[in-house]
Each structure stands twice: as structure tokens, then as C-alpha cells.
Design an enzyme around this catalytic site. Structure first.
Site, mmCIF file in Angstrom:
data_model
loop_
_atom_site.group_PDB
_atom_site.id
_atom_site.type_symbol
_atom_site.label_atom_id
_atom_site.label_comp_id
_atom_site.label_asym_id
_atom_site.label_seq_id
_atom_site.Cartn_x
_atom_site.Cartn_y
_atom_site.Cartn_z
ATOM 1 C CG ASP A 64 14.360 11.575 -0.510
ATOM 2 O OD1 ASP A 64 14.977 10.746 0.180
ATOM 3 O OD2 ASP A 64 13.345 11.284 -1.176
ATOM 4 C CG ASP A 124 14.560 7.187 2.068
ATOM 5 O OD1 ASP A 124 14.848 8.323 1.641
ATOM 6 O OD2 ASP A 124 13.471 6.630 1.841
#
Length: 417
Positions: A302, A122
């Protein structure tokens, strides 16, 4: 600043890590699942709220343009459903899955005895956490668990790790350091959390934990990330990692780029590392009839986010430029458009127009007729009501080869091969 175009081809010294995807926001019939979408939005807003709280606790104040958004909570019916019929369960599927990707995970090992975990990689967070052997709740029943007593290199640390979720549950536990290995790249003394409480929403996922790849200023642990540690300890060939997100053969590449997966030059942009995101400025979003419908934006890239979020007025203006688009009544911030409409949405940061393939722009049919689709660009304040910052997830990343250069603090994109 204008983009920097560099040829940054891999010498073969980096490490390729296969990663798999999970299903998206449509049900098995291809119809947009409103409840899944609500959960996804709430979890995304709260994730970045936690990041801001982490930054605030270590730095004392938020940078200009960022605000602490209120904690969003799940409606009671969705909290009940999470513990019942599991509406947000994401099936772990082979890479040939035809649904829209959501989060991207692969395997790591921790400890001298190589305890294995399935982890979401992530770029929008900065902590590593996995379940602890001391987590006996039902939420941990299907997870791999870390046993510090089984690893001779494990060391307990002071403090605790705690994250609050919108369903009222938490991810919390003790802090350790230990050896962490990803595809043969090993670091020593890596800080991470072994959690004894696991949120219901996380329990329904196919992964065990999360490995954050943002900057450590967003860390709840207040410690360097895995990749920062790997660069400092000299165990990667280059201070660079890259993502290729696709229906087949997805990978995270540590220590450079995989030249087999992209063509041409990489267009690099300087990263504004405050508050700790992979954030680039001077962006615009448009469609073929108006390439600059929205301009002067900042963008956070992201890999832990499915959709694309922008300030509500910006997103409203963008969809207004798409013929036949309209607000989706069932969920504020979402829009529908004719499924047969050519969209051609693109982002630019002063160089090339990076198009989002139309097939990545749909999150599912608006209803059973299959005439209207629900778009993947959502009007939602993530970083504050006055912030010009967009959050760009894998809806965009699936259409480009993405390169994150920690050494130069640059973020780059290249055309897929």
C-alpha cells in the site's frame, strides 16, 4: 506459489510522473511524535475498514480471512488539536527532504479545461476524489476545487460519495464523470467524487484529493479506477504501473517500468485479487539470525501507508529477535530498539530476501537522548484479529522498485539501481 522472474524492461513508451513526499512521524528535532503516530494508526485502520465496507456492500460478504474492524475514533484532545494547532500538518517539501516519506503525491488534471489538483497516488484504495467548488467550509480553503460548470465534458451521476473519519468528520459529495489526465495520459468518462465536506484530518494535508490504484471491488463509487479505465481505453502502453520512492527523484511510472531505476530481473508474484488489494501470499519476515521469524503471511502492498502493520503476536515475535528491542510504553503496538543496532529486517515470498535498509526502519528517536529509536513495524490488526495479513507501506517500498501488473494480476519487486 514460487515467484515468477521476468525481464520487464521499459521500452520508453510509458510515462514518468514525478511525485513528491511529505514529512513523517518525527518532529523537527527528530523525536518520534506520539500524537502524529496515533492519528496515523487510526486513519490507517479506518481507511481499510472503509475498504471492507465498500467490498461488503458490492459483494455481499467478506472473503475468508477478513473481518470488519471497529471504527476507531480520535481521542478528544487530538480532535481539538486538529482544529487548533494542527499536529498532523504534513509540510509539502522538495524531494530532498531528509525526513521519512509518508504519502506520495503528484499532479493530475480533470475536465476539458484542465483543472489541476495535487493527488495522493494510493495503491491501498480505489476511488478518485477531489474537493468541489461547492465546498465553502474552512477545511477546503487551501484546496484546489473542481468546477463542473467549467468543463464541457463533465456529467453529473446518480448517487453520492461518503467516507467517515475517526475524528467524527466526513469526506462526502456528488459523483461525476469527466476526462482525467495524468502526465499526458487521458481517459474519458472517469467516475470520481467532487466532495463538499472535507474532514479536518484531510484538510491539514498538502494534497487536494486521492487517486486510488487498487482494484475496483474496493471502490465506494462502484466504478473502475483511473488505471483500469486507462487500460480498457488503450491509452497506456502496458497494463502495468511502477513506483520508485526515494528522497530524490521519486516517480510513478504509468504503462511499464523505468529501466533506469532498477537493475536485474523483476521478481513477480501472483496477486490474490480478493477482496481487491494488491495482496500476495506465502510471505515471511525475518532478521539475519532468523530469516523466518514469521512465515505463512499474506501481504498487502500500500503506497498510501507510511508504516508496516502486522498481527500483534507476529510483530512481537519479530521484535523479540532484535537485540535490545522493547515495547514502547507511550503507544501500544510500537517498539523501540537501540539506534546503533543493525536490524537487517527482510521480507521474502519464496524468492529473494528483500531487505529494508536500516535507515528506513526508524520513525524517530524515542526521546531526546537519541539512544533509542521507534521502529516502523507496528503490531496492529488491520484486516481482522484472526487474519494473517500484513499491511506493507512505504517503509518497505522505499527499498525496492515496485511493479503492479494489472494485466497478469502480479506484483513484482526489483533491486534499485
Amino acid at each position: 506459489m514460487p515467484p515468477t522472474v521476468l525481464e520487464s524492461r521499459s521500452s520508453g513508451a510509458g510515462i514518468s510522473i514525478p511525485i513528491r513526499k511529505r514529512s513523517g512521524l518525527a518532529n523537527p528535532s527528530g523525536v518520534f511524535d506520539v500524537d502524529k503516530a496515533r492519528v496515523d494508526v487510526i486513519m490507517t485502520v479506518n481507511k481499510h475498514r472503509r475498504n471492507m465496507m465498500n467490498y461488503l456492500s458490492t459483494q455481499g460478504s467478506l472473503p475468508a480471512g477478513f473481518e470488519l474492524e471497529p471504527l476507531l475514533t480520535l481521542p478528544v484532545n487530538l480532535v481539538e488539536t486538529l482544529t487548533g494547532t494542527n499536529i498532523i500538518k504534513r509540510q509539502a517539501v522538495p524531494l530532498t527532504d531528509e525526513n521519512n516519506g509518508e504519502l506520495w503525491d503528484g499532479q493530475i488534471s480533470i475536465g476539458s479545461n484542465d483543472q489541476k489538483f495535487i493527488i495522493d497516488f494510493d495503491t491501498g484504495s480505489s476511488d478518485l476524489w477531489v474537493p468541489s467548488i461547492n465546498c465553502t467550509a474552512s477545511t477546503c480553503s487551501s484546496k484546489h476545487k473542481y468546477d463542473p460548470s467549467a468543463s464541457s465534458s463533465s456529467e453529473a451521476q446518480d448517487g453520492s460519495f461518503n467516507i467517515q473519519y475517526g475524528d467524527g468528520s466526513t469526506v462526502s459529495g456528488s459523483i461525476y464523470t469527466d476526462d482525467v489526465t495524468i502526465a499526458g495520459i487521458s481517459v474519458t468518462g472517469q467516475h470520481f467524487a467532487a466532495v463538499t465536506n472535507l474532514s479536518n484530518s484531510v484538510a491539514q494535508t498538502s494534497f487536494d484529493g486521492i487517486l486510488g490504484m487498487g482494484y475496483s471491488t474496493l471502490s465506494n463509487l462502484g466504478a473502475p479506477t483511473f488505471f483500469e479505465t486507462a487500460v480498457k481505453q488503450g491509452v497506456v502502453a502496458s497494463p502495468e504501473f511502477s513506483f520508485f520512492l526515494s528522497a530524490n527523484g521519486s516517480e510513478l511510472y504509468l504503462g511499464g517500468t523505468n529501466s533506469q531505476l532498477y537493475t536485474g530481473d523483476i521478481e513477480f508474484h501472483d496477486v490474490n485479487t480478493s477482496p481487491g488489494y494488491w495482496k500476495i501470499s506465502g510471505g515471511s519476515v525475518g532478521v539475519p539470525s532468523n530469516a523466518g521469524v514469521v512465515s505463512g503471511i499474506d501481504t498487502v502492498v500500500d503506497s498510501g501507508t507510511t508504516l508496516i502493520y502486522g498481527p500483534p503476536n507476529d510483530v512481537k515475535n519479530l521484535w523479540a529477535a532484535v537485540p535490545g528491542a522493547a515495547a514502547y510504553d507511550a503507544e501500544p503496538g510500537f517498539y523501540t530498539y537501540p539506534c546503533n543496532q543493525t536490524l537487517g529486517v527482510s521480507f521474502s515470498w519464496g524468492g529473494k530476501n528483500w531487505n529494508i535498509p536500516d535507515e528506513h526502519m526508524s520513525t524517530g528517536f524515542a526521546d531526546g537522548s537519541g539512544q533509542k529509536c521507534v521502529g516502523a513495524i507496528i503490531g496492529q490488526n488491520i484486516f481482522g484479529s484472526s487474519s494473517p495479513t500484513w499491511l506493507v507501506g512505504d517503509t518497505f517500498m522505499k527499498g525496492v522498485y515496485s511493479v503492479f501488473n494489472l494485466g497478469n494480476n502480479q506484483l513484482g519487486f526489483a533491486q534499485l539501481a
